[in-house]
Design an enzyme around this catalytic site. Structure first.
Site, mmCIF file in Angstrom:
data_model
loop_
_atom_site.group_PDB
_atom_site.id
_atom_site.type_symbol
_atom_site.label_atom_id
_atom_site.label_comp_id
_atom_site.label_asym_id
_atom_site.label_seq_id
_atom_site.Cartn_x
_atom_site.Cartn_y
_atom_site.Cartn_z
ATOM 1 N N LYS A 102 11.151 31.758 -28.691
ATOM 2 C CA LYS A 102 10.790 30.636 -27.824
ATOM 3 C C LYS A 102 11.343 30.903 -26.438
ATOM 4 O O LYS A 102 12.315 31.659 -26.291
ATOM 5 C CB LYS A 102 11.396 29.341 -28.381
ATOM 6 C CG LYS A 102 10.722 28.072 -27.906
ATOM 7 C CD LYS A 102 9.450 27.742 -28.639
ATOM 8 C CE LYS A 102 8.696 26.630 -27.966
ATOM 9 N NZ LYS A 102 7.554 26.164 -28.762
ATOM 10 N N ASP A 127 3.460 25.630 -24.415
ATOM 11 C CA ASP A 127 4.207 24.515 -25.018
ATOM 12 C C ASP A 127 4.175 23.425 -23.946
ATOM 13 O O ASP A 127 3.288 23.448 -23.079
ATOM 14 C CB ASP A 127 5.642 24.961 -25.380
ATOM 15 C CG ASP A 127 6.397 23.922 -26.223
ATOM 16 O OD1 ASP A 127 6.179 23.885 -27.430
ATOM 17 O OD2 ASP A 127 7.185 23.129 -25.669
HETATM 18 P P1 NDP Z 1 1.998 18.823 -23.069
HETATM 19 O O1 NDP Z 1 2.819 19.217 -21.886
HETATM 20 O O2 NDP Z 1 0.555 19.109 -23.077
HETATM 21 O O3 NDP Z 1 2.179 17.242 -23.332
HETATM 22 C C1 NDP Z 1 3.418 16.670 -23.544
HETATM 23 C C2 NDP Z 1 3.230 15.171 -23.579
HETATM 24 O O4 NDP Z 1 4.448 14.550 -23.994
HETATM 25 C C3 NDP Z 1 2.899 14.590 -22.211
HETATM 26 O O5 NDP Z 1 2.103 13.455 -22.379
HETATM 27 C C4 NDP Z 1 4.283 14.221 -21.671
HETATM 28 O O6 NDP Z 1 4.273 13.184 -20.731
HETATM 29 C C5 NDP Z 1 4.951 13.735 -22.949
HETATM 30 N N1 NDP Z 1 6.406 13.889 -22.835
HETATM 31 C C6 NDP Z 1 7.091 15.030 -22.574
HETATM 32 N N2 NDP Z 1 8.397 14.775 -22.528
HETATM 33 C C7 NDP Z 1 8.539 13.461 -22.750
HETATM 34 C C8 NDP Z 1 9.643 12.590 -22.815
HETATM 35 N N3 NDP Z 1 10.895 13.050 -22.632
HETATM 36 N N4 NDP Z 1 9.415 11.284 -23.084
HETATM 37 C C9 NDP Z 1 8.177 10.837 -23.257
HETATM 38 N N5 NDP Z 1 7.070 11.605 -23.204
HETATM 39 C C10 NDP Z 1 7.260 12.894 -22.947
HETATM 40 O O7 NDP Z 1 2.753 19.470 -24.333
HETATM 41 P P2 NDP Z 1 2.160 19.761 -25.781
HETATM 42 O O8 NDP Z 1 1.217 18.692 -26.175
HETATM 43 O O9 NDP Z 1 1.737 21.176 -25.812
HETATM 44 O O10 NDP Z 1 3.487 19.672 -26.666
HETATM 45 C C11 NDP Z 1 3.944 18.450 -27.225
HETATM 46 C C12 NDP Z 1 4.903 18.727 -28.360
HETATM 47 O O11 NDP Z 1 4.234 19.499 -29.366
HETATM 48 C C13 NDP Z 1 6.156 19.529 -28.003
HETATM 49 O O12 NDP Z 1 7.232 19.109 -28.815
HETATM 50 C C14 NDP Z 1 5.770 20.945 -28.378
HETATM 51 O O13 NDP Z 1 6.915 21.753 -28.639
HETATM 52 C C15 NDP Z 1 4.976 20.678 -29.645
HETATM 53 N N6 NDP Z 1 4.062 21.746 -30.029
HETATM 54 C C16 NDP Z 1 3.063 22.156 -29.203
HETATM 55 C C17 NDP Z 1 2.183 23.135 -29.610
HETATM 56 C C18 NDP Z 1 1.002 23.524 -28.803
HETATM 57 O O14 NDP Z 1 0.165 24.267 -29.337
HETATM 58 N N7 NDP Z 1 0.849 23.074 -27.582
HETATM 59 C C19 NDP Z 1 2.374 23.830 -30.905
HETATM 60 C C20 NDP Z 1 3.394 23.253 -31.733
HETATM 61 C C21 NDP Z 1 4.219 22.279 -31.281
HETATM 62 P P3 NDP Z 1 4.395 13.548 -19.160
HETATM 63 O O15 NDP Z 1 3.076 14.130 -18.801
HETATM 64 O O16 NDP Z 1 4.711 12.257 -18.516
HETATM 65 O O17 NDP Z 1 5.522 14.540 -19.046
#
Ligand code: NDP
Length: 444
Positions: free
Chosen positions: A125, A165
């Site tokens: 990671k 991510d």
């Molecule tokens: P994105 O950046 O596309 O989206 C993240 C979302 O979560 C945004 O809406 C963001 O809001 C919100 N967010 C982030 N931090 C916070 C916080 N502290 N409090 C509230 N909301 C928050 O990321 P992903 O969708 O790719 O990833 C989301 C999760 O899924 C992570 O934990 C990641 O590790 C996990 N994941 C992702 C994979 C992938 O293929 N993308 C694979 C496996 C796991 P804002 O825009 O306001 O920051």
């Protein structure tokens, strides 16, 4: 003191201040107790000691220049955690909260997740405390180029293959790949999540969210039930959240709430995903815009309140530790039946305990969100073999991987007398394959 307790104490002593890493190590190692009891030979080769220590940690400076000519310096990280079963594989996270503890917790989880997919990929990671929010495309590009100018020497299609991510989507992967290609002069499958015109795979964008819902669908089917008519709450409004919501809706669920880091939307008639996608994917705007555009939708500042909304299924898809014991208790009180983690470690250890005590079906991240990395491995297979599978072909493989993971963790839990404890089942099923490979490869 038993083997697991001793290692946990060492993890805390040797890695002070790394709260998220301690949390992930505790959740994993606690559930491996029955495994190491059955297999005392693991202790003799210090297997757990090696399992919790990354093979390599790379820390670097990322200097870049903003649109006004100001110089900024961010921290860059790549943790190459375990390559026992294949090249390191795991995403890059760009978010101001990123630190070594967060990257290590994600890396440790990733080892087991990748093993669960059944595909030959090790765990790693990386990321940076850079915040892409509010930055122009030019600024993001210059940052990505600077980041890759150091990272390139540590990665390779048979060594380490990063992906996206939080904060790293198709735009960032494009800039990172462009810089890699420019430095190394090779069009190699060294990053996944690439655009379709330069080596990407269909379904990679949708994979984590769709995969999550496929696993829940299987859990429901095993209980004679389905998504039809279920009320679903999804946290986050990013890549995972949007495609989880899309698949759940297509299976007949009513997705009523989503959030970004400012606040949440409650739309009891069902989130209109075309509006949500336009706001979040195209305009990169804030979620509160949704309530301006969709009559009847409510916007509430702050995130926590989302877990007070009654639902049958909760899909936390934003970030770590979104659901604490109080939020878990509120969900249970309102009748939640299934919680499946789309984000990594979105539930605290105390929150998990609340769900498990209440008999909620709790599907942990390393199993439930493995669809993203599984499809990344399918992207690696396609680019290695110069193949291009159709959407339906990749989607069918993704679904069958998620169904297999569900049954593997279910069986592992039963085998160790822990029926229905999918946290233990996922940890055990993922770990056994890694442990076998590590033992076979000697003390390395
Ligand atoms: P994105 O950046 O596309 O989206 C993240 C979302 O979560 C945004 O809406 C963001 O809001 C919100 N967010 C982030 N931090 C916070 C916080 N502290 N409090 C509230 N909301 C928050 O990321 P992903 O969708 O790719 O990833 C989301 C999760 O899924 C992570 O934990 C990641 O590790 C996990 N994941 C992702 C994979 C992938 O293929 N993308 C694979 C496996 C796991 P804002 O825009 O306001 O920051």
């Amino acid at each position: 003191m038993d083997y697991v307790e001793r290692i946990l104490e060492e993890v805390k002593r040797k890695n002070p201040g790394e709260a998220e890493f301690h949390q992930a190590a505790t959740e994993i190692l606690e559930s491996l107790k029955p495994v190491v009891e059955r297999r005392p030979e693991y202790e003799k080769v210090a297997l757990l000691e090696r399992f919790v220590e990354p093979e390599r940690v790379v820390l670097f400076r990322v200097p870049w220049v903003d649109d006004k000519g100001m110089v900024h310096v961010n921290k860059g990280y790549r943790v190459q955690f375990n390559s026992a079963i294949g090249p390191y594989k795991g995403g890059l996270r760009f978010h101001p909260s990123v630190n070594l503890s967060i990257i290590k917790f994600l890396g440790l989880e990733q080892i087991l997740k990748n093993s669960l997919t059944g595909l030959p990929i090790g765990g790693g990671k990386g990321g940076s405390d850079f915040d892409p929010k509010g930055r122009s495309d030019g600024e993001v590009m210059r940052f990505c180029q600077s980041f890759m100018t150091e990272l390139y020497r540590h990665i390779g299609q048979d060594t380490d293959v990063p992906a996206g991510d939080i904060g790293v989507g198709s735009r960032e992967i494009g800039y990172l790949f462009g810089q890699y290609k420019r430095i190394c002069s090779e069009h190699a499958g060294v990053l996944t999540g690439r655009g379709l015109s330069y080596g990407g795979s269909l379904v990679r964008t949708e994979a984590t969210g769709y995969g999550l819902v496929y696993m829940v669908e299987e859990a429901l089917a095993c209980r004679g039930d389905s998504f039809e008519g279920k009320t679903v709450v999804v946290s986050g409004a990013g890549n995972v959240a949007i495609y989880a919501a899309e698949k759940a809706q297509s299976l007949g669920a009513n997705v009523v709430a989503m959030y970004d880091s400012d606040g949440y939307i409650y739309d009891k008639r069902g989130i209109d995903l075309s509006v949500m996608k336009k706001i979040k994917e195209q305009e990169r705007a804030r979620i509160k815009e949704y309530a301006v555009r969709v009559p009847g939708a409510e916007y509430h500042a702050g995130c926590k309140g989302i877990w007070n909304i009654p639902c049958d299924i909760a899909l936390p898809c934003a970030t770590q530790n979104e659901i604490d014991a109080a939020s878990a208790a509120a969900l249970v009180k309102n009748g939640v039946k299934i919680v499946a983690e789309g984000a990594n470690m979105p539930t605290t250890l105390e929150g998990i305990e609340v769900f498990q005590r209440a008999g909620v079906v709790f599907l942990p991240a390393k199993a439930a969100n493995a669809g993203g990395v599984a499809t990344s491995a399918l992207e690696m297979a396609q680019s290695g073999g110069r193949l291009f599978w159709t959407f339906e072909q990749v989607d069918a493989k993704l679904k069958s991987i998620m169904v297999n993971i569900y049954h593997n963790m279910d069986e592992a839990a039963r085998e160790y007398g822990l029926k229905g404890d999918y946290v233990a089942g996922a940890n055990i099923a993922g770990f056994l394959k890694i442990a076998d490979a590590m033992v076979a490869q000697g003390i390395v």
